[in-house]
Motif scaffolding. Structure first.
Motif, PDB file in Angstrom:
ATOM      1  N   ASN A 196       0.820  -1.205   0.000  1.00  0.00           N
ATOM      2  CA  ASN A 196       0.000   0.000   0.000  1.00  0.00           C
ATOM      3  C   ASN A 196       0.856   1.258   0.000  1.00  0.00           C
ATOM      4  OD1 ASN A 196      -2.463  -1.281  -0.177  1.00  0.00           O
ATOM      5  ND2 ASN A 196      -2.809  -1.306   2.013  1.00  0.00           N
ATOM      6  N   THR A 197       1.962   1.266   0.742  1.00  0.00           N
ATOM      7  CA  THR A 197       2.849   2.427   0.758  1.00  0.00           C
ATOM      8  C   THR A 197       3.512   2.611  -0.609  1.00  0.00           C
ATOM      9  OG1 THR A 197       3.257   2.103   3.122  1.00  0.00           O
ATOM     10  CG2 THR A 197       4.823   3.486   1.922  1.00  0.00           C
ATOM     11  N   LEU A 198       4.000   1.532  -1.192  1.00  0.00           N
ATOM     12  CA  LEU A 198       4.609   1.605  -2.515  1.00  0.00           C
ATOM     13  C   LEU A 198       3.586   2.053  -3.559  1.00  0.00           C
ATOM     14  CD1 LEU A 198       7.013   1.157  -4.405  1.00  0.00           C
ATOM     15  CD2 LEU A 198       6.373  -1.269  -4.508  1.00  0.00           C
ATOM     16  N   GLY A 199       2.370   1.543  -3.465  1.00  0.00           N
ATOM     17  CA  GLY A 199       1.309   1.953  -4.387  1.00  0.00           C
ATOM     18  C   GLY A 199       0.998   3.433  -4.278  1.00  0.00           C
ATOM     19  N   CYS A 200       1.017   3.960  -3.056  1.00  0.00           N
ATOM     20  CA  CYS A 200       0.794   5.397  -2.861  1.00  0.00           C
ATOM     21  C   CYS A 200       1.930   6.208  -3.485  1.00  0.00           C
ATOM     22  CB  CYS A 200       0.667   5.721  -1.373  1.00  0.00           C
ATOM     23  SG  CYS A 200      -0.877   5.135  -0.642  1.00  0.00           S
ATOM     24  N   LEU A 201       3.150   5.742  -3.309  1.00  0.00           N
ATOM     25  CA  LEU A 201       4.297   6.410  -3.928  1.00  0.00           C
ATOM     26  C   LEU A 201       4.152   6.405  -5.453  1.00  0.00           C
ATOM     27  CD1 LEU A 201       7.158   7.695  -3.608  1.00  0.00           C
ATOM     28  CD2 LEU A 201       8.050   5.383  -3.841  1.00  0.00           C
ATOM     29  N   LEU A 202       3.814   5.247  -6.007  1.00  0.00           N
ATOM     30  CA  LEU A 202       3.669   5.130  -7.455  1.00  0.00           C
ATOM     31  C   LEU A 202       2.549   6.010  -7.995  1.00  0.00           C
ATOM     32  CD1 LEU A 202       4.160   1.287  -7.980  1.00  0.00           C
ATOM     33  CD2 LEU A 202       5.740   3.134  -8.627  1.00  0.00           C
ATOM     34  N   ILE A 203       1.414   6.054  -7.312  1.00  0.00           N
ATOM     35  CA  ILE A 203       0.318   6.873  -7.830  1.00  0.00           C
ATOM     36  C   ILE A 203       0.683   8.353  -7.747  1.00  0.00           C
ATOM     37  CG2 ILE A 203      -1.175   7.241  -5.811  1.00  0.00           C
ATOM     38  CD1 ILE A 203      -3.533   6.398  -7.709  1.00  0.00           C
ATOM     39  N   GLY A 204       1.482   8.741  -6.747  1.00  0.00           N
ATOM     40  CA  GLY A 204       1.968  10.122  -6.691  1.00  0.00           C
ATOM     41  C   GLY A 204       2.855  10.448  -7.881  1.00  0.00           C
ATOM     42  N   VAL A 205       3.744   9.524  -8.232  1.00  0.00           N
ATOM     43  CA  VAL A 205       4.619   9.699  -9.397  1.00  0.00           C
ATOM     44  C   VAL A 205       3.783   9.755 -10.680  1.00  0.00           C
ATOM     45  CG1 VAL A 205       6.374   8.552 -10.817  1.00  0.00           C
ATOM     46  CG2 VAL A 205       6.662   8.670  -8.329  1.00  0.00           C
ATOM     47  N   PHE A 206       2.877   8.795 -10.858  1.00  0.00           N
ATOM     48  CA  PHE A 206       2.054   8.755 -12.072  1.00  0.00           C
ATOM     49  C   PHE A 206       1.168   9.996 -12.189  1.00  0.00           C
ATOM     50  CE2 PHE A 206       2.147   3.856 -11.553  1.00  0.00           C
ATOM     51  CZ  PHE A 206       3.409   3.806 -12.118  1.00  0.00           C
ATOM     52  N   LEU A 266       1.590   7.140   6.321  1.00  0.00           N
ATOM     53  CA  LEU A 266       2.656   6.788   5.392  1.00  0.00           C
ATOM     54  C   LEU A 266       2.163   6.820   3.948  1.00  0.00           C
ATOM     55  CD1 LEU A 266       5.630   6.086   5.647  1.00  0.00           C
ATOM     56  CD2 LEU A 266       5.003   3.680   5.760  1.00  0.00           C
ATOM     57  N   GLY A 267       0.927   6.411   3.721  1.00  0.00           N
ATOM     58  CA  GLY A 267       0.348   6.468   2.388  1.00  0.00           C
ATOM     59  C   GLY A 267       0.246   7.899   1.876  1.00  0.00           C
ATOM     60  N   LEU A 268      -0.248   8.805   2.705  1.00  0.00           N
ATOM     61  CA  LEU A 268      -0.323  10.215   2.311  1.00  0.00           C
ATOM     62  C   LEU A 268       1.065  10.792   2.044  1.00  0.00           C
ATOM     63  CD1 LEU A 268      -3.053  11.470   4.801  1.00  0.00           C
ATOM     64  CD2 LEU A 268      -3.268  11.276   2.312  1.00  0.00           C
ATOM     65  N   LEU A 269       2.004  10.463   2.925  1.00  0.00           N
ATOM     66  CA  LEU A 269       3.374  10.921   2.745  1.00  0.00           C
ATOM     67  C   LEU A 269       3.973  10.377   1.448  1.00  0.00           C
ATOM     68  CD1 LEU A 269       5.874  12.429   3.868  1.00  0.00           C
ATOM     69  CD2 LEU A 269       6.477  10.300   5.042  1.00  0.00           C
ATOM     70  N   ALA A 270       3.723   9.112   1.151  1.00  0.00           N
ATOM     71  CA  ALA A 270       4.274   8.498  -0.056  1.00  0.00           C
ATOM     72  C   ALA A 270       3.702   9.140  -1.324  1.00  0.00           C
ATOM     73  CB  ALA A 270       4.019   6.989  -0.051  1.00  0.00           C
ATOM     74  N   VAL A 271       2.402   9.441  -1.340  1.00  0.00           N
ATOM     75  CA  VAL A 271       1.817  10.125  -2.498  1.00  0.00           C
ATOM     76  C   VAL A 271       2.495  11.479  -2.689  1.00  0.00           C
ATOM     77  CG1 VAL A 271      -0.266  11.227  -3.437  1.00  0.00           C
ATOM     78  CG2 VAL A 271      -0.415   8.956  -2.415  1.00  0.00           C
ATOM     79  N   TRP A 272       2.660  12.222  -1.611  1.00  0.00           N
ATOM     80  CA  TRP A 272       3.292  13.541  -1.669  1.00  0.00           C
ATOM     81  C   TRP A 272       4.750  13.433  -2.133  1.00  0.00           C
ATOM     82  CZ3 TRP A 272       7.291  15.862   1.159  1.00  0.00           C
ATOM     83  CH2 TRP A 272       7.424  17.249   0.981  1.00  0.00           C
ATOM     84  N   VAL A 273       5.505  12.465  -1.592  1.00  0.00           N
ATOM     85  CA  VAL A 273       6.907  12.277  -1.985  1.00  0.00           C
ATOM     86  C   VAL A 273       7.002  11.924  -3.466  1.00  0.00           C
ATOM     87  CG1 VAL A 273       8.925  10.768  -1.708  1.00  0.00           C
ATOM     88  CG2 VAL A 273       7.797  11.717   0.304  1.00  0.00           C
ATOM     89  N   GLY A 274       6.159  11.023  -3.935  1.00  0.00           N
ATOM     90  CA  GLY A 274       6.171  10.653  -5.346  1.00  0.00           C
ATOM     91  C   GLY A 274       5.885  11.839  -6.248  1.00  0.00           C
TER      92      GLY A 274
END
Length: 149
Positions: free
Chosen positions: A64-74, A132-140
């Motif tokens: 879920n954390t990796l998915g949030c990072l990826l969706i932020g990047v995409f 962590l999910g919100l943070l990962a989207v923002w970081v991505g």
């Protein structure tokens, strides 16, 4: 032709958008193909990280954390910088990320931690997972802005 009423975010105004049947079928296939690949990746990664001796669902947490990072990047590549075509954005964000991350599993595993009276694990998993999910989207999203700009 099919007609759909779409509402702009934060508005009560509706606009009509027309889709051909061919466009709708293409979109369904993009979402379905991405979901299939995302679901397979989720299964493989979750299986690799979920240890049967632990009650903490680490695999789902990582996915879920990796998915949030990826969706932020995409999202940044698609909306902010127009590097992804609308079709590729649909495939990656709605399809792949939708199949890859899983809120229903997150919720089921959270309830399992509560039912096991693991209140510390439940708190870490739910609060940490959302934060962590919100943070990962923002970081991505910000990572793409830093590289592209």
């Amino acid at each position: 032709m099919c007609t759909f009423a779409l509402r702009k975010s934060g508005s009560n105004n509706f606009r009509r958008k027309r889709f051909s049947i061919e466009t709708m079928i293409k979109t369904i296939l993009l979402v379905g193909g991405g979901s299939c690949i995302g679901g397979i990746c989720r299964y493989l990664l979750s299986s690799a990280f979920n240890v049967s001796s632990s009650s903490f669902p680490l695999g789902t947490y990582i996915v879920n954390t990796l998915g949030c990072l990826l969706i932020g990047v995409f999202w940044a590549l698609s909306v902010r910088h127009q590097f992804l075509s609308p079709s590729l954005a649909t495939f990656l964000m709605t399809g792949f990320c939708g199949g890859f991350t899983t809120f229903s599993t997150f919720s089921k595993e959270s309830l399992g931690l509560l039912q096991a009276n693991d209140f510390v694990g439940f708190s870490l998993y739910t609060i940490g997972g959302v934060a962590l999910g919100l943070l990962a989207v923002w970081v991505g999203y910000k990572a793409v802005e830093a590289v592209v700009m």
